[in-house]
Design a protein around this motif. Structure first.
Motif, PDB file in Angstrom:
ATOM      1  N   UNK A 109       0.834  -1.200   0.000  1.00  0.00           N
ATOM      2  CA  UNK A 109       0.000   0.000   0.000  1.00  0.00           C
ATOM      3  C   UNK A 109       0.871   1.252   0.000  1.00  0.00           C
ATOM      4  N   UNK A 110       0.379   2.288  -0.615  1.00  0.00           N
ATOM      5  CA  UNK A 110       1.103   3.548  -0.699  1.00  0.00           C
ATOM      6  C   UNK A 110       0.617   4.503   0.380  1.00  0.00           C
ATOM      7  N   UNK A 111       1.426   5.507   0.686  1.00  0.00           N
ATOM      8  CA  UNK A 111       0.978   6.558   1.591  1.00  0.00           C
ATOM      9  C   UNK A 111       0.017   7.499   0.869  1.00  0.00           C
ATOM     10  N   UNK A 112      -0.009   7.412  -0.457  1.00  0.00           N
ATOM     11  CA  UNK A 112      -0.937   8.201  -1.260  1.00  0.00           C
ATOM     12  C   UNK A 112      -2.279   7.469  -1.263  1.00  0.00           C
ATOM     13  N   UNK A 113      -3.344   8.126  -0.843  1.00  0.00           N
ATOM     14  CA  UNK A 113      -4.646   7.453  -0.806  1.00  0.00           C
ATOM     15  C   UNK A 113      -5.004   6.827  -2.168  1.00  0.00           C
ATOM     16  N   UNK A 114      -5.391   5.546  -2.123  1.00  0.00           N
ATOM     17  CA  UNK A 114      -5.776   4.833  -3.337  1.00  0.00           C
ATOM     18  C   UNK A 114      -4.611   4.338  -4.165  1.00  0.00           C
ATOM     19  N   UNK A 115      -3.382   4.620  -3.766  1.00  0.00           N
ATOM     20  CA  UNK A 115      -2.205   4.232  -4.549  1.00  0.00           C
ATOM     21  C   UNK A 115      -1.604   2.916  -4.082  1.00  0.00           C
ATOM     22  N   UNK A 116      -0.755   2.377  -4.906  1.00  0.00           N
ATOM     23  CA  UNK A 116      -0.014   1.170  -4.568  1.00  0.00           C
ATOM     24  C   UNK A 116       1.448   1.362  -4.958  1.00  0.00           C
TER      25      UNK A 116
END
Length: 170
Positions: A109-116
């Protein structure tokens, strides 16, 4: 050009070895660089199969008949040490060949919402390996097989005591 290889045990001439020039070394590195793009993109399953075929070669009586006298003459090995080198070399190649199952990326999971985040492991290029003489088969194979299975190409500088002019390449 060649140079003499003397037995470390008796001091007698055991064989001769090729003496590489600066140009020979440069040519080996350039050849490995040219081979790298294709090898990096060769399927991991093909890397595994090549290493497993090499392991089969090490187990063959024909290769062992050629290698054993060289190991005795050039490295002053006992029969027990020679047998260990054959066994360990085969086991190493088989184990390293299985490493292809571990060469995969990861998705996090990324720290950017919705990102990977995608992590992809990539080969590094040409690996240069210098190998000592005291356990020639396992040490050469480890220094070559691990980078190869990961998609790198390799230029190896073995010890002068490593089967010079004996036709024992794997």
């Amino acid at each position: 050009a060649t140079f003499p290889v003397h037995s470390p045990h008796t001091g007698e001439l055991a064989s001769t070895a090729a003496a590489s020039s600066r140009d020979d070394c440069r040519a080996a590195i350039e050849a490995a660089q040219r081979a790298f793009p294709a090898w990096e993109h060769t399927p991991f399953a093909a890397h595994r199969e090549i290493l497993l075929r090499a392991a089969t070669t090490l187990q063959s009586e024909e290769w062992q008949r050629k290698a054993a006298p060289a190991m005795r003459a050039e490295v002053a090995m006992t029969q027990a040490q020679i047998s260990f080198n054959f066994f360990a070399g085969t086991q190493l190649l088989q184990g390293i060949a299985c490493m292809v199952n571990e060469l995969r990326g990861e998705t996090l999971p990324s720290v950017v919402p919705g990102g990977q985040v995608f992590i992809q492991r990539r080969a590094q290029g040409v690996i240069y390996s210098v190998v000592p003489w005291n356990a020639p088969v396992p040490l050469v194979l480890t220094s070559v097989a691990v980078p190869l299975v990961c998609g790198n190409t390799v230029v190896v500088r073995p010890s002068v005591h490593l089967f010079a002019r004996r036709g024992c390449s794997a």
